[in-house]
Design a protein around this motif. Sequence first.
Motif, PDB file in Angstrom:
ATOM      1  N   LEU A 176      31.180  18.195 -10.093  1.00 11.20           N
ATOM      2  CA  LEU A 176      30.211  17.284 -10.716  1.00 11.20           C
ATOM      3  C   LEU A 176      30.200  17.431 -12.230  1.00 11.20           C
ATOM      4  O   LEU A 176      30.052  16.434 -12.946  1.00 11.20           O
ATOM      5  CB  LEU A 176      28.809  17.540 -10.143  1.00 11.20           C
ATOM      6  CG  LEU A 176      28.612  17.079  -8.707  1.00 11.20           C
ATOM      7  CD1 LEU A 176      27.234  17.495  -8.206  1.00 11.20           C
ATOM      8  CD2 LEU A 176      28.789  15.582  -8.592  1.00 11.20           C
ATOM      9  N   GLU A 177      30.357  18.656 -12.733  1.00 12.76           N
ATOM     10  CA  GLU A 177      30.432  18.848 -14.177  1.00 12.76           C
ATOM     11  C   GLU A 177      31.668  18.156 -14.752  1.00 12.76           C
ATOM     12  O   GLU A 177      31.599  17.534 -15.808  1.00 12.76           O
ATOM     13  CB  GLU A 177      30.476  20.343 -14.506  1.00 12.76           C
ATOM     14  CG  GLU A 177      29.157  21.042 -14.327  1.00 12.76           C
ATOM     15  CD  GLU A 177      28.108  20.578 -15.310  1.00 12.76           C
ATOM     16  OE1 GLU A 177      28.441  20.362 -16.483  1.00 12.76           O
ATOM     17  OE2 GLU A 177      26.950  20.419 -14.880  1.00 12.76           O
ATOM     18  N   LEU A 178      32.784  18.258 -14.062  1.00 15.46           N
ATOM     19  CA  LEU A 178      34.004  17.598 -14.517  1.00 15.46           C
ATOM     20  C   LEU A 178      33.841  16.085 -14.480  1.00 15.46           C
ATOM     21  O   LEU A 178      34.238  15.384 -15.414  1.00 15.46           O
ATOM     22  CB  LEU A 178      35.189  18.025 -13.650  1.00 15.46           C
ATOM     23  CG  LEU A 178      36.548  17.471 -14.043  1.00 15.46           C
ATOM     24  CD1 LEU A 178      36.952  17.998 -15.410  1.00 15.46           C
ATOM     25  CD2 LEU A 178      37.587  17.838 -13.007  1.00 15.46           C
ATOM     26  N   LEU A 179      33.254  15.571 -13.413  1.00 19.81           N
ATOM     27  CA  LEU A 179      33.022  14.132 -13.301  1.00 19.81           C
ATOM     28  C   LEU A 179      32.063  13.647 -14.381  1.00 19.81           C
ATOM     29  O   LEU A 179      32.237  12.550 -14.916  1.00 19.81           O
ATOM     30  CB  LEU A 179      32.483  13.792 -11.910  1.00 19.81           C
ATOM     31  CG  LEU A 179      32.251  12.320 -11.614  1.00 19.81           C
ATOM     32  CD1 LEU A 179      33.572  11.564 -11.664  1.00 19.81           C
ATOM     33  CD2 LEU A 179      31.591  12.139 -10.263  1.00 19.81           C
ATOM     34  N   ALA A 180      31.064  14.466 -14.714  1.00 19.66           N
ATOM     35  CA  ALA A 180      30.097  14.069 -15.739  1.00 19.66           C
ATOM     36  C   ALA A 180      30.765  13.906 -17.101  1.00 19.66           C
ATOM     37  O   ALA A 180      30.329  13.091 -17.918  1.00 19.66           O
ATOM     38  CB  ALA A 180      28.971  15.100 -15.818  1.00 19.66           C
TER      39      ALA A 180
END
Length: 51
Positions: free
Chosen positions: A31-35
Amino acid sequence: MPDETPTPTPTRFFRACLLILGGIVALWLALELLAQFWGWVLLIVGIALVW
């Protein structure tokens, strides 16, 4: 065939907790990477849908 003794319940519980913790960390990292890239992802999806 070797005599296999069953794994003790506390050991199985501990391993299950570690697997769950690893899954949570992996999901958080994803999720951090997607954000970081969500704007580019939306742009690419938008272009692909229009094309």
